[in-house]
Design an enzyme around this catalytic site. Structure first.
Site, PDB file in Angstrom:
ATOM      1  N   GLY A 249     -50.965  86.698  87.215  1.00 42.93           N
ATOM      2  CA  GLY A 249     -49.731  85.941  87.363  1.00 42.93           C
ATOM      3  C   GLY A 249     -49.725  84.976  88.522  1.00 42.93           C
ATOM      4  O   GLY A 249     -48.688  84.398  88.856  1.00 42.93           O
ATOM      5  N   GLU A 291     -56.246  90.498  87.486  1.00 44.27           N
ATOM      6  CA  GLU A 291     -56.465  89.803  86.218  1.00 44.27           C
ATOM      7  C   GLU A 291     -56.059  88.326  86.293  1.00 44.27           C
ATOM      8  O   GLU A 291     -55.072  87.906  85.682  1.00 44.27           O
ATOM      9  CB  GLU A 291     -55.699  90.510  85.105  1.00 44.27           C
ATOM     10  N   GLY A 293     -56.077  84.600  85.217  1.00 39.98           N
ATOM     11  CA  GLY A 293     -56.413  83.856  83.999  1.00 39.98           C
ATOM     12  C   GLY A 293     -56.090  82.391  84.177  1.00 39.98           C
ATOM     13  O   GLY A 293     -56.975  81.545  84.294  1.00 39.98           O
ATOM     14  N   ARG A 294     -54.774  82.106  84.244  1.00 40.20           N
ATOM     15  CA  ARG A 294     -54.320  80.737  84.467  1.00 40.20           C
ATOM     16  C   ARG A 294     -54.972  80.126  85.713  1.00 40.20           C
ATOM     17  O   ARG A 294     -55.398  78.971  85.713  1.00 40.20           O
ATOM     18  CB  ARG A 294     -52.799  80.755  84.641  1.00 40.20           C
ATOM     19  N   TYR A 335     -41.333  76.808  77.257  1.00 41.61           N
ATOM     20  CA  TYR A 335     -40.905  77.160  78.611  1.00 41.61           C
ATOM     21  C   TYR A 335     -40.368  75.984  79.422  1.00 41.61           C
ATOM     22  O   TYR A 335     -40.064  76.151  80.600  1.00 41.61           O
ATOM     23  CB  TYR A 335     -42.082  77.743  79.424  1.00 41.61           C
ATOM     24  N   CYS A 362     -43.535  66.867  63.119  1.00 37.27           N
ATOM     25  CA  CYS A 362     -42.230  66.579  62.519  1.00 37.27           C
ATOM     26  C   CYS A 362     -41.177  67.518  63.101  1.00 37.27           C
ATOM     27  O   CYS A 362     -40.635  68.392  62.415  1.00 37.27           O
ATOM     28  CB  CYS A 362     -42.317  66.722  61.003  1.00 37.27           C
ATOM     29  N   GLU A 363     -40.935  67.381  64.407  1.00 37.53           N
ATOM     30  CA  GLU A 363     -39.946  68.150  65.157  1.00 37.53           C
ATOM     31  C   GLU A 363     -39.409  67.258  66.258  1.00 37.53           C
ATOM     32  O   GLU A 363     -40.195  66.723  67.049  1.00 37.53           O
ATOM     33  CB  GLU A 363     -40.575  69.406  65.803  1.00 37.53           C
TER      34      GLU A 363
END
Length: 433
Positions: A249, A291, A293-294, A335, A362-363
Site C-alpha cells: 500500500g 508486499e 506492488g504499485r 477511483y 462508448c461511455e
C-alpha cells in the site's frame, strides 16, 4: 521535472523513458502502448531488499504484489532479483508457475479461492496460503488431508486501521470483505481452530490496510496491533507465530501534489516499532514480509496514445480524444485517480493548455482525467500518461471489443515486447458459432 526519475527530454524536445524516445517507440510499436522501464523496476526491488537487510538483519522477504502488473516477464525479473511474489488468483499463480518462479516464495491471497485454485496451490507447494475465512480453513484442511499434505498458512487479519485512502481501497477496517476481525474475537477463535487441525500449519499472520498511502503512521499502528495480537496468542495459547506479513500500500508520486514517504524511511520507522513491541510483549522478532506492488511497477511505466480529435466547448472545456481509454486505464472512472500528461513530441514546451482527456469507449464517463495541464496539443500528437505501470494493463478489458495494447519493456537502452498486442482474432478466439 517529471513524477518519475526515468523520464527526460531529449535534444529534439521529445519525452524519453529509460533513455529511449517515446515518439519513436509509438511509431515502432503503435498506440496505445504500455512502456515499462525494467531497469527502474529492478532498482525498486533492490531498494526494498536492501532495507530489509538493513533494518531486519535480512530476516524478511519483499514479495511483489503481482496484481499490480502480471505477466511471465515480471515474474522472471522478480526471481532474478530474489524477490517473493504474492498472487491473488489461479491465473496469477499459473503465470508465475509457467515463468519458473519458485513456489516456496509465493504468498497466495484471495477472499474466495475456489477448490481448483487451492488444489493448484497445494499441488505446487506454495509457500504460504493466506486464509481469509473459516470456511476456507476447513476446506483447505480437508483437501490437504486427501493429498497427504500439510498446508502452510497465514491468516489475513483486519487490524482496524483507517488508512485515509479511497473507500474502495481501504482494507484494514472491520467493515471489509477481506480477513478476520480482531474486535469480535473472530481472529483469535480462528487461530485456536487452526493450531488444532492436523493438516494445517499456521506459520504467520497477514494484514493490509489499504493502497496509495502517503504517510507512515498507519503502517506503524498496524504493526503495533498485529504484534500485540501475536503476544496474546503466545500468552494464552502457548503458540508462537513465526511470520508477520505487513502488506503493502506504499504510495507513489502520481502528480506533483503527491509527497510519498521514501521507502527507506518507512522501513526504518516501522522496524523500530516492530522491535519495541516485540520487546514489550516478550516475543521473538518475526520474519517480516512486505508486499510492494504499485511502488515497484507504477513509476516505471507510461502509456502512449495518439490524439484523434479535439473538441472545444466555449467557456466549458476542451475534450482531447485518444485511441485508448477506460479499457486500458480504468482507474479514473473507478477511483477518480489523478495523473500527469505530457505531449511527448512537445515535451520541452510549457504546459499552457487545460484539457479533458477522453477515451474512445462508448461511455460518457470514459475519461483519463479532467482539467489536465498539457503542452499545446494537436490531432496526431503522441500523448503520454505518466506513472501507469501498475493497475493499468492488469485491470484492462475488452469492453467494446477493443483489443488490449502490448507491453514493451526497456532494458539497457533496448526495447522488447513482453506482452503482444491483441488482434481482432484474439477477441473472437473463445466465441462458439
Amino acid at each position: 521535472m517529471y513524477v518519475s526519475k526515468n523520464l527526460d527530454v531529449n535534444a529534439e524536445g521529445h519525452l524519453t523513458i529509460g533513455g529511449l524516445d517515446t515518439v519513436s517507440l509509438a511509431k515502432e510499436y503503435g498506440t496505445p502502448l504500455y512502456v515499462m522501464d525494467e531497469d527502474l523496476i529492478r532498482e525498486h526491488c533492490r531498494s526494498f531488499k536492501e532495507s530489509i537487510d538493513r533494518y531486519y538483519g535480512g530476516a524478511g522477504l519483499a514479495c511483489y504484489a503481482s496484481k499490480a502488473f502480471s505477466c511471465k516477464a515480471i515474474y522472471k525479473i522478480m526471481n532474478e532479483e530474489g524477490m517473493g511474489v504474492d498472487v491473488v488468483s489461479g491465473g496469477e499463480l499459473y503465470t508465475a508457475l509457467k515463468a519458473g518462479f519458485p513456489m516456496d516464495r509465493v504468498c497466495f491471497h484471495g477472499n474466495n479461492k475456489t477448490d481448483d485454485e487451492l488444489a493448484l496451490a497445494l499441488e505446487n507447494n506454495v509457500g504460504r496460503i493466506v486464509v481469509d475465512n473459516i470456511f476456507e480453513l476447513e476446506r483447505l484442511n480437508e483437501m490437504a488431508e486427501k493429498q497427504g499434505r500439510t498446508a502452510k498458512i497465514m491468516f489475513r487479519i483486519k487490524p482496524g486501521i483507517d488508512a485515509h485512502t479511497h473507500n474502495f481501497v481501504r482494507t484494514g477496517q472491520i467493515d471489509s470483505k477481506v480477513g478476520f476481525a480482531l474486535e469480535t474475537g473472530e481472529a483469535f477463535e480462528a487461530v485456536k481452530k487452526a493450531i488444532a487441525l492436523p493438516h494445517i500449519e499456521l506459520v504467520g499472520l497477514h494484514c493490509h490496510i489499504g493502497s496509495q498511502i502517503l504517510d507512515i503512521d498507519p503502517f506503524e499502528c498496524a504493526a503495533e496491533v498485529m504484534l500485540h495480537f501475536i503476544g496474546k496468542i503466545k500468552k494464552e495459547l502457548g503458540y508462537e507465530i513465526r511470520d508477520l506479513n505487513l502488506g503493502g500500500g506504499f504510495g507513489i508520486k502520481y502528480t506533483e501534489g503527491d509527497n510519498p514517504v521514501p521507502y527507506d524511511s518507512y522501513m526504518e520507522k516501522v522496524s523500530e516499532k516492530v522491535k519495541a513491541v516485540c520487546a514489550e510483549e516478550d516475543i521473538r522478532l518475526p520474519y517480516i514480509l512486505i508486499e510492494p506492488g504499485r511502488s515497484i511497477a507504477a513509476p516505471a511505466g507510461i502509456t502512449l496514445y495518439t490524439v484523434g480529435g479535439i473538441k472545444h466547448i466555449p467557456n466549458i472545456r476542451t475534450y482531447v480524444s485518444i485511441d485508448g481509454g477506460m479499457c486500458d486505464n480504468p482507474r479514473y472512472i473507478l477511483y477518480q485517480s489523478e495523473y500527469e500528461a505530457v505531449v511527448a513530441n512537445r515535451a520541452a514546451e510549457p504546459r499552457t493548455e487545460s484539457v479533458t482527456i477522453a477515451g474512445k469507449c462508448c461511455e460518457t464517463g470514459d475519461l483519463i482525467g479532467e482539467g489536465m495541464p498539457v503542452q499545446k496539443i494537436e490531432v496526431g500528437d503522441t500523448l503520454a500518461i505518466l506513472a501507469t505501470g501498475a493497475y493499468n494493463y492488469s485491470m484492462s478489458s475488452n469492453y467494446n471489443r477493443i483489443p488490449k495494447p502490448p507491453v514493451v519493456m526497456i532494458k539497457d537502452g533496448q526495447s522488447r515486447v513482453v506482452v503482444k498486442r491483441e488482434t481482432l482474432d484474439d477477441i473472437i478466439r473463445n466465441d462458439v458459432d
